[in-house]
Design an enzyme around this catalytic site. Structure first.
Site, PDB file in Angstrom:
ATOM      1  N   GLY A  35      53.632  15.064 -42.976  1.00  0.00           N
ATOM      2  CA  GLY A  35      54.324  16.160 -43.649  1.00  0.00           C
ATOM      3  C   GLY A  35      55.803  15.867 -43.544  1.00  0.00           C
ATOM      4  N   GLU A  36      56.568  16.857 -43.223  1.00  0.00           N
ATOM      5  CA  GLU A  36      58.012  16.653 -43.032  1.00  0.00           C
ATOM      6  C   GLU A  36      58.331  17.039 -41.593  1.00  0.00           C
ATOM      7  OE1 GLU A  36      61.189  14.996 -43.930  1.00  0.00           O
ATOM      8  OE2 GLU A  36      59.718  15.173 -45.524  1.00  0.00           O
ATOM      9  N   SER A  37      58.792  16.074 -40.823  1.00  0.00           N
ATOM     10  CA  SER A  37      58.947  16.336 -39.384  1.00  0.00           C
ATOM     11  C   SER A  37      59.988  17.433 -39.111  1.00  0.00           C
ATOM     12  CB  SER A  37      59.282  15.054 -38.621  1.00  0.00           C
ATOM     13  OG  SER A  37      60.424  14.443 -39.160  1.00  0.00           O
ATOM     14  N   CYS A  67      52.283   9.615 -38.981  1.00  0.00           N
ATOM     15  CA  CYS A  67      53.466   9.743 -39.820  1.00  0.00           C
ATOM     16  C   CYS A  67      54.445  10.769 -39.239  1.00  0.00           C
ATOM     17  CB  CYS A  67      53.046  10.050 -41.248  1.00  0.00           C
ATOM     18  SG  CYS A  67      54.241   9.437 -42.421  1.00  0.00           S
ATOM     19  N   HIS A 161      48.762   6.896 -43.291  1.00  0.00           N
ATOM     20  CA  HIS A 161      47.799   7.995 -43.467  1.00  0.00           C
ATOM     21  C   HIS A 161      46.371   7.459 -43.574  1.00  0.00           C
ATOM     22  CE1 HIS A 161      50.685  11.309 -44.242  1.00  0.00           C
ATOM     23  NE2 HIS A 161      51.478  10.296 -44.542  1.00  0.00           N
ATOM     24  N   GLU A 163      43.720   9.153 -43.455  1.00  0.00           N
ATOM     25  CA  GLU A 163      42.808  10.201 -43.945  1.00  0.00           C
ATOM     26  C   GLU A 163      42.660  10.158 -45.465  1.00  0.00           C
ATOM     27  OE1 GLU A 163      45.898  10.515 -43.145  1.00  0.00           O
ATOM     28  OE2 GLU A 163      46.883  12.223 -44.094  1.00  0.00           O
TER      29      GLU A 163
HETATM   30  N1  GLN Z   1      59.386  11.175 -44.046  1.00  0.00           N
HETATM   31  C1  GLN Z   1      58.694  12.191 -43.301  1.00  0.00           C
HETATM   32  C2  GLN Z   1      59.541  12.641 -42.109  1.00  0.00           C
HETATM   33  O1  GLN Z   1      60.523  12.055 -41.804  1.00  0.00           O
HETATM   34  C3  GLN Z   1      57.333  11.717 -42.844  1.00  0.00           C
HETATM   35  C4  GLN Z   1      56.469  11.468 -44.030  1.00  0.00           C
HETATM   36  C5  GLN Z   1      55.011  11.683 -43.815  1.00  0.00           C
HETATM   37  O2  GLN Z   1      54.566  12.320 -42.860  1.00  0.00           O
HETATM   38  N2  GLN Z   1      54.238  11.197 -44.757  1.00  0.00           N
HETATM   39  O3  GLN Z   1      59.207  13.607 -41.482  1.00  0.00           O
END
Ligand code: GLN
Length: 182
Positions: A35-37, A67, A161, A163
């Site tokens: 996701g987005e950290s 990720c 990923h 999954e």
């Molecule tokens: N670019 C995202 C981040 O810095 C990570 C991307 C992902 O989880 N697919 O959080």
């Protein structure tokens, strides 16, 4: 998250979505998804997950960060924010493959899950890379840019990923860690 739950169920285990810290009670393993950290970090704060996740890690329950999940586990983060949970002895660089290469797929040999002639089809989406690994970190897969899968005791870390491709081998590996077989 749904894709991870489906994979876990396909491997014959039971998966539950953890939405509140109380959802961590009694679980045997945890996958922190992508996701987005920055966003996930804010939610961790908002819901008071941080102390509970640290406790879970310290108790030896296997945790797999994929990720953004990997970024959240790392002790050192290069990028817009600092460490969040700081549970694993790695330095992670966010968005390490650059803006032009938003996402890509590659056939990746992964130590411990490899079968002859069957590399893992790894999907990278704005992926981080592990730039430095501490002495207790075992590297499982690398690309030219750096380490993309590693393990430190009961922590599993992946930049891609698993999954999304239907290949269950990495989820099976993690479940074996959960069952104490790895
Ligand atoms: N670019 C995202 C981040 O810095 C990570 C991307 C992902 O989880 N697919 O959080």
């Amino acid at each position: 998250m749904r894709e991870h739950l489906e994979m876990i169920e396909r491997c014959g285990a039971r998966g539950v979505a953890v939405k509140r810290p109380s959802g961590l009670d009694g679980i045997n393993g945890l996958i922190i998804p992508g996701g987005e950290s920055t966003t996930i970090g804010k939610l961790i704060d908002l819901y008071g997950f941080e102390p509970e996740l640290k406790k879970l890690g310290a108790s030896g329950v296997p945790i797999y960060g994929t990720c953004a999940g990997l970024i959240l586990l790392a002790e050192r983060v290069v990028g817009r924010h600092g460490p969040v949970l700081g549970l694993t002895d790695v330095t992670v660089e966010r968005n390490a493959f650059g803006r032009q290469v938003d996402s890509f797929e590659v056939d990746l040999p992964v130590a411990g899950i490899d079968e002859p002639g069957r590399p893992f089809r790894a999907v990278f989406i704005r992926a981080p890379v592990i730039e430095e690994t501490g002495a207790e970190v075992e590297v499982m897969a690398s690309l030219e840019r750096g380490v993309v899968m590693a393990r430190q005791g009961h922590y599993l870390m992946g930049a891609f990923h698993p999954e999304l491709t239907g290949d269950e081998r990495i989820h099976r590996y993690f479940l074996e860690m959960v069952r104490g077989k790895r």
